[in-house]
Scaffold this motif. Structure first.
Motif, short mmCIF file in Angstrom:
data_model
loop_
_atom_site.label_atom_id
_atom_site.label_comp_id
_atom_site.label_asym_id
_atom_site.label_seq_id
_atom_site.Cartn_x
_atom_site.Cartn_y
_atom_site.Cartn_z
N LYS A 1 -9.19 0.21 5.57
CA LYS A 1 -9.41 -0.04 4.15
C LYS A 1 -8.21 -0.76 3.53
O LYS A 1 -8.37 -1.68 2.71
CB LYS A 1 -9.66 1.27 3.42
CG LYS A 1 -9.93 1.08 1.93
CD LYS A 1 -10.21 2.41 1.25
CE LYS A 1 -10.46 2.20 -0.25
NZ LYS A 1 -10.71 3.48 -0.95
N ALA A 2 -7.00 -0.35 3.91
CA ALA A 2 -5.81 -0.95 3.33
C ALA A 2 -5.67 -2.42 3.67
O ALA A 2 -5.13 -3.21 2.87
CB ALA A 2 -4.58 -0.19 3.81
N VAL B 1 0.87 -1.18 0.00
CA VAL B 1 0.00 0.00 0.00
C VAL B 1 0.91 1.23 0.00
O VAL B 1 1.57 1.51 1.00
CB VAL B 1 -0.94 0.01 1.22
CG1 VAL B 1 -1.90 1.19 1.13
CG2 VAL B 1 -1.72 -1.29 1.33
N PHE C 1 1.88 5.37 -0.65
CA PHE C 1 1.35 6.73 -0.53
C PHE C 1 2.35 7.71 -1.12
O PHE C 1 3.52 7.75 -0.71
CB PHE C 1 1.12 7.07 0.95
CG PHE C 1 0.18 6.12 1.65
CD1 PHE C 1 -1.18 6.38 1.71
CD2 PHE C 1 0.67 4.95 2.23
CE1 PHE C 1 -2.05 5.50 2.34
CE2 PHE C 1 -0.19 4.07 2.87
CZ PHE C 1 -1.55 4.34 2.93
N GLN D 1 1.61 5.13 -10.22
CA GLN D 1 0.47 4.38 -10.76
C GLN D 1 0.91 3.44 -11.87
O GLN D 1 0.48 2.28 -11.94
CB GLN D 1 -0.59 5.34 -11.29
CG GLN D 1 -1.52 5.92 -10.25
CD GLN D 1 -2.61 6.76 -10.89
OE1 GLN D 1 -2.34 7.66 -11.68
NE2 GLN D 1 -3.85 6.47 -10.54
N ARG E 1 -3.46 12.87 5.51
CA ARG E 1 -4.38 12.09 6.32
C ARG E 1 -3.60 11.33 7.39
O ARG E 1 -2.37 11.25 7.32
CB ARG E 1 -5.20 11.14 5.44
CG ARG E 1 -6.06 11.87 4.42
CD ARG E 1 -6.84 10.92 3.54
NE ARG E 1 -7.77 10.10 4.32
CZ ARG E 1 -8.59 9.18 3.80
NH1 ARG E 1 -8.55 8.95 2.49
NH2 ARG E 1 -9.38 8.48 4.56
N GLN F 1 -1.69 -1.37 -3.99
CA GLN F 1 -2.59 -0.22 -3.94
C GLN F 1 -1.78 1.06 -3.86
O GLN F 1 -0.75 1.10 -3.19
CB GLN F 1 -3.52 -0.31 -2.73
CG GLN F 1 -4.36 -1.57 -2.66
CD GLN F 1 -5.14 -1.66 -1.37
OE1 GLN F 1 -5.19 -0.71 -0.57
NE2 GLN F 1 -5.77 -2.80 -1.13
N VAL G 1 -6.60 5.23 7.62
CA VAL G 1 -6.57 4.53 6.33
C VAL G 1 -6.25 3.04 6.47
O VAL G 1 -6.33 2.30 5.49
CB VAL G 1 -5.56 5.19 5.36
CG1 VAL G 1 -5.90 6.65 5.15
CG2 VAL G 1 -4.14 5.04 5.86
N TYR H 1 -2.08 5.49 -3.32
CA TYR H 1 -2.93 6.60 -2.88
C TYR H 1 -2.19 7.92 -3.07
O TYR H 1 -1.01 8.04 -2.72
CB TYR H 1 -3.32 6.43 -1.41
CG TYR H 1 -4.21 5.23 -1.17
CD1 TYR H 1 -5.59 5.32 -1.38
CD2 TYR H 1 -3.67 4.02 -0.76
CE1 TYR H 1 -6.41 4.22 -1.17
CE2 TYR H 1 -4.49 2.91 -0.55
CZ TYR H 1 -5.85 3.02 -0.76
OH TYR H 1 -6.66 1.93 -0.55
N ASN H 2 -2.93 8.91 -3.58
CA ASN H 2 -2.35 10.21 -3.89
C ASN H 2 -2.55 11.22 -2.75
O ASN H 2 -3.17 12.26 -2.91
CB ASN H 2 -2.95 10.75 -5.19
CG ASN H 2 -2.29 12.00 -5.70
OD1 ASN H 2 -2.89 12.74 -6.47
ND2 ASN H 2 -1.05 12.26 -5.31
#
Length: 331
Positions: free
Chosen positions: A231-232, A150, A152, A163, A223, A173, A228, A175-176
């Motif tokens: 969800k992760a 995951v 970030f 990405q 954040r 996964q 988070v 995240y921006n």
């Protein structure tokens, strides 16, 4: 008087068979192309295609380095402790490159160490905070990690490359946004290559890196890690997360944002500063003390950057694990 063997070697080229004579009792016969023979050790030869010139250097009692070229390359073979492995050092490497070699070796050994820790502690989700363009995630896959990643990365143009790195990996996964102590919108300094930071450069940092005099800022979202995590970790049975932070002086803020959920992490790593590049970033002693207070113990320290003039380490990659996380006694 010429032996039958020697007469045969002399005769074969007359009927279109080529001969590479390797000395008493040894020869290679072939029909097409060319072959080159190079002595290797005692009573052995290297036979290569073509007419290229090769040089052979002994790098141990039973090992040789073969290099193309008239002069070849000289190497020194160094035992790697009691592992049975050997390190080959090119004697042509200049003294100026010695520190770069040390940093390269530290990066490789650190990555190997982390890969072994992830396996030992049965890690199944790595939180990659400050992912940049995905170098760390790709390194994890290269070293055999198969669990979830995951990542970030708050900077928009850098996130696009992240990405692309993760798009063909179904369990990676991205995240921006950034992670920190509290939710906020804040300006980040960008166009500092891989050193974009939410903190301004220190006076030492400005002196060390000329790039800090330029650049621009971008508004990003911040954040908290504990917000988070749910969800992760969705879909993972018995989550065993690992936290990696490389946020250019902001790691302690990311760590604080985990709150009480930091106890769920079996291990972590953080880039800690022996010399502060960013204004307001904690020095190594303060950061490690906070991590140890949360129950983590140091398993490895690997230099990331050094001062060219003095050799002083600027930053270390600090790898830590929660004692007993593997469920077995340490060796």
């Amino acid at each position: 008087m010429q032996t039958l063997y020697r007469r045969l070697l002399t005769f074969l080229p007359r009927i279109g068979v080529k001969v590479l004579d390797l000395g008493p009792g040894a020869a290679v016969v072939f029909r097409r192309g060319d072959r080159t023979g190079v002595p290797v050790g005692q009573g052995a030869h290297l036979v290569a295609q073509g007419k290229g010139r090769y040089a052979v250097t002994s790098v141990g009692s039973d090992s040789w380095l073969v290099a193309r070229g008239a002069k070849g390359r000289k190497a020194t073979s160094v035992p790697f402790g009691a592992t049975g492995a050997r390190l080959l050092l090119d004697e042509a490497v200049s003294a100026e490159a010695e520190r770069e070699f040390q940093l390269g070796a530290a990066h490789y050994l650190g990555a190997q160490h982390v890969a072994a820790l992830l396996e030992l502690n049965r890690v199944n989700c790595v939180f990659d905070v400050g992912a940049n363009i995905g170098q760390y995630g790709k390194g994890l896959r290269r070293f055999g990690y198969k669990g979830r990643i995951v990542s970030f990365e708050p900077v928009s143009i850098t996130f696009e490359k992240l990405q692309q790195a993760a798009e063909s990996d179904p369990d990676w996964q991205v995240y921006n946004f950034a992670l920190g102590r509290e939710e906020a919108v804040q300006s980040i300094h960008i166009d500092w290559k891989s050193m974009n930071s939410l903190l301004p450069p220190s006076e030492y940092g400005k002196e060390r890196y000329k790039r800090f005099a330029k650049g621009r800022t971008e508004e990003i979202e911040i954040r908290r890690l504990d917000d988070v995590m749910q969800k992760a970790l969705e879909g993972i049975e018995d989550p065993r997360p690992y936290l990696k932070m490389d946020t250019q002086g902001f790691d302690m803020e990311v760590f604080a944002g985990a709150g009480e959920r930091i106890s769920e992490f079996v291990g972590m790593q953080s880039e800690v500063a022996a010399l502060a590049l960013y204004e307001g970033s904690p020095l190594m002693g303060e950061a490690i003390a906070a991590y140890e207070a949360a129950g983590f113990g140091v398993t490895g320290m690997y230099p990331v950057t050094r001062e060219p003039a003095t050799g002083r380490v600027v930053e270390f990659d600090c790898v830590m694990v929660r004692p007993g996380a593997s469920g077995s006694a340490a060796g």
